[in-house]
Design a protein around this motif. Structure first.
Motif, PDB file in Angstrom:
ATOM      1  N   UNK A  91      -0.718 -11.028 -10.770  1.00  0.00           N
ATOM      2  CA  UNK A  91      -0.109 -10.320 -11.903  1.00  0.00           C
ATOM      3  C   UNK A  91      -0.906  -9.069 -12.273  1.00  0.00           C
ATOM      4  N   UNK A  92      -2.246  -9.089 -12.005  1.00  0.00           N
ATOM      5  CA  UNK A  92      -3.057  -7.915 -12.328  1.00  0.00           C
ATOM      6  C   UNK A  92      -2.569  -6.687 -11.566  1.00  0.00           C
ATOM      7  N   UNK A  93      -2.224  -6.885 -10.299  1.00  0.00           N
ATOM      8  CA  UNK A  93      -1.744  -5.774  -9.475  1.00  0.00           C
ATOM      9  C   UNK A  93      -0.422  -5.229 -10.019  1.00  0.00           C
ATOM     10  N   UNK A  94       0.488  -6.183 -10.320  1.00  0.00           N
ATOM     11  CA  UNK A  94       1.785  -5.728 -10.847  1.00  0.00           C
ATOM     12  C   UNK A  94       1.595  -5.006 -12.179  1.00  0.00           C
ATOM     13  N   UNK A  95       0.623  -5.502 -12.976  1.00  0.00           N
ATOM     14  CA  UNK A  95       0.329  -4.835 -14.255  1.00  0.00           C
ATOM     15  C   UNK A  95      -0.145  -3.411 -14.017  1.00  0.00           C
ATOM     16  N   UNK A  96      -1.070  -3.253 -13.050  1.00  0.00           N
ATOM     17  CA  UNK A  96      -1.562  -1.901 -12.726  1.00  0.00           C
ATOM     18  C   UNK A  96      -0.409  -0.997 -12.318  1.00  0.00           C
ATOM     19  N   UNK A  97       0.465  -1.551 -11.474  1.00  0.00           N
ATOM     20  CA  UNK A  97       1.572  -0.739 -10.982  1.00  0.00           C
ATOM     21  C   UNK A  97       2.521  -0.340 -12.108  1.00  0.00           C
ATOM     22  N   UNK A 116       0.848  -1.203   0.000  1.00  0.00           N
ATOM     23  CA  UNK A 116       0.000   0.000   0.000  1.00  0.00           C
ATOM     24  C   UNK A 116       0.878   1.246   0.000  1.00  0.00           C
ATOM     25  N   UNK A 117       1.947   1.186   0.794  1.00  0.00           N
ATOM     26  CA  UNK A 117       2.860   2.321   0.878  1.00  0.00           C
ATOM     27  C   UNK A 117       3.540   2.567  -0.459  1.00  0.00           C
ATOM     28  N   UNK A 118       3.955   1.484  -1.104  1.00  0.00           N
ATOM     29  CA  UNK A 118       4.620   1.617  -2.406  1.00  0.00           C
ATOM     30  C   UNK A 118       3.674   2.308  -3.392  1.00  0.00           C
ATOM     31  N   UNK A 119       2.398   1.856  -3.400  1.00  0.00           N
ATOM     32  CA  UNK A 119       1.452   2.468  -4.330  1.00  0.00           C
ATOM     33  C   UNK A 119       1.245   3.942  -3.994  1.00  0.00           C
TER      34      UNK A 119
END
Ligand SMILES: Nc1ncnc2c1ncn2[C@@H]1O[C@H](COP(=O)(O)OP(=O)(O)OP(=O)(O)O)[C@@H](O)[C@H]1O
Ligand SMILES: [Mg+2]
Lengths: 244, 244
Positions: B215-221, B132-135
């Motif tokens: 992978x969806x999260x990493x894709x968003x990021x 969460x912090x990274x985002x």
């Protein structure tokens, strides 16, 4: 005309257009190395624009500007040209010391350099004061001190003595003379004509053109005036008569 | 690029913030108060869990957009940018210096607000809190990059502040905070697909909803990361050494 190889600044047929108007039009001159050259002229005649062209931050329409044999604004010049903008360009929310230490680091100057320039502009006792709380003249001196960091070969100073009292002005001009003696070239703008006598050479400007490029003595002799102000007015009249 | 200059610039920006105690306090306190207010409003409903986490990403985005657009506008109008660009400073040094300083600030802000939210306010986060912090920090950098870009189109601080509702509100409305993005009208959905904040909010929501990071999260990021780089590159293009 000076030899290009020895000139610190060499401007040829410079034309600058700002806001749709030609602000500089066919400006040509040389500034010899190791001199203090005064750039004088009425408000709005283009002094700041010319200085911006010399330090390489002005978009120019045509003509050539060379500084120490390189195109104005060349990366190699960025360590050897010090520039003071007309309005003090320092961080008003930082202390004097923080400002100077930052610019010293950007320039790669020694840390001791900060002390040296503080002494040169007589601000050592203000080092921990937030710049925005200084007087106008003090703030202008912080801006000047920043330009002295790293001992550049050329100093382009846009009205550095505005708002200074006579004693400080005398001290600052003495500093300029010392710098020139040690080989630094200085181009100093002013619209206070009595500062002209402190310069070795003068560039008189009017409405985007150079009216005269000479030593103060030669100018006085040529116009038969006793002071630069009347010499300037005389030259303006001459120019208007020959245009009419 | 030169690490010495980049670090000096980051240090200088942080020093400026350090002198501005009130801004520092507001930066941390305002999101905390707003989160507490939300938790209170939605007390006893699942709403706080639904929008709390995405908001953790929206705050740093909005705040850094504002802070950066005003800070860079000040650099442009005070002449300090002009001075820096006559020095051996590359545009990347300036941008990375700002990114480092504001990144650090965003980390502190996000850490405080996230800690408050998951402890005292009882926000449920299934996934790793550090992500969460990274985002949040990525969102801050995105806001910074966009703020830098728009400051080139503002002549005054009034105009710069007006860009906030113009640039930030539409993104906040369409990012899925109010209405899930897949229930939006097709046209709106397409618009929200090209706005980077949507991906940040998607990622935040995934992290709170599931304990494994797919992978969806990493894709968003990576979409957010790309948007940051593109906005920074466009912002760099607006930092011109020569101006008219
Ligand atoms: N940013 C700008 N956009 C358009 N025109 C400008 C701009 N800055 C200056 N000018 C115009 O260029 C002309 C020369 O301005 P400049 O600042 O070079 O004069 P100056 O000789 O330095 O005057 P002063 O002694 O008052 O500082 C002026 O007529 C001014 O209106
Ligand atoms: Mg001027």
């Amino acid at each position: 005309m000076m030899n290009n190889g020895t000139a610190a600044i060499s401007v040829r047929e410079l034309r600058v257009v700002r806001g749709g108007r030609a602000v500089l039009d066919g400006v040509t001159f040389d500034v010899p190395r190791g001199t203090v050259t005064g750039l004088l002229g009425p408000s709005g005649c283009g002094k700041s624009t010319l200085m911006r062209s010399i330090v390489g931050v002005q978009v120019v329409a045509s003509g050539a500007v060379e500084v120490m044999g390189r195109l104005a604004g060349a990366p190699r010049l960025r360590r050897s040209v010090g520039y003071v903008t007309q309005a003090p360009s320092v961080y008003r929310d930082l202390t004097v010391g923080e400002n100077l230490r930052y610019f010293a680091r950007v320039l790669g100057a020694r840390d001791g350099d900060v002390e040296r320039v503080l002494d040169e502009v007589d601000l050592r006792s203000n080092v921990d004061i937030v710049t925005g709380r200084l007087s106008g003249g003090q703030e202008a001196r912080v801006s000047l001190a920043a330009a002295l960091l790293g001992s550049p070969d050329l100093l382009v100073l846009d009205e550095p003595t505005v708002g200074l009292d006579p004693v400080l002005r005398r001290d600052i001009w003495a500093l300029f003379a010392r710098l020139a003696e040690s080989g630094t070239t200085l181009l100093v703008s002013s619209h206070v004509m009595d500062e002209a006598t402190r310069c070795e050479r003068l560039l008189l400007m009017r409405a985007g053109r150079i009216l005269a490029d000479d030593t103060p003595g030669a100018l006085l002799e040529r116009t038969g005036s006793t002071d630069i102000e009347s010499a300037f007015l005389d030259l303006v009249e001459q120019a208007e008569r020959s245009a009419a | 690029m030169n690490p010495r200059i980049t670090l000096a610039t980051a240090g200088r920006v942080l020093a400026q913030l350090r002198h501005d105690h009130r801004t520092m306090a507001l930066l941390v306190a305002v999101p905390c108060v707003l989160m507490s207010l939300l938790a209170w409003i939605f007390d006893g409903t699942p709403m706080f869990d639904r929008i709390g986490a995405p908001l953790l990403g929206v705050f740093p985005f909005v705040v850094m957009f504002l802070v950066t657009s005003v800070a860079t506008l000040r650099e442009r109008t005070s002449g300090t940018l002009e001075r820096l660009l006559t020095m051996p400073m590359s545009r990347l040094d300036l941008l990375l210096g700002y990114a480092l300083a504001f990144g650090l600030l965003a980390t502190v802000q996000a850490a405080v607000v996230t800690t408050l939210s998951v402890t005292a306010l009882g926000l449920d986060v299934a996934g790793p809190v550090w992500l969460l912090l990274v985002v949040a920090v990525l969102d801050a950098l995105l806001g910074m990059a966009l703020g830098l870009l728009v400051s080139a189109f503002a002549a005054t601080e009034f105009q710069a502040v007006q860009f906030m509702p113009a640039f930030v509100l539409p993104q906040s409305l369409l990012c899925g905070l109010l209405v899930p993005r897949d229930t939006l009208d097709t046209a709106l959905r397409l618009v929200s697909d090209v706005l980077p904040l949507s991906y940040a909010v998607d990622a935040m929501r995934d992290i709170t909803a599931s304990d494994t990071v797919g992978p969806g999260t990493w894709g968003d990021l990576s979409v957010v990361g790309t948007a940051i780089v593109v906005a920074l590159a466009l912002g760099a293009a607006t930092l011109r050494r020569r101006t008219p």
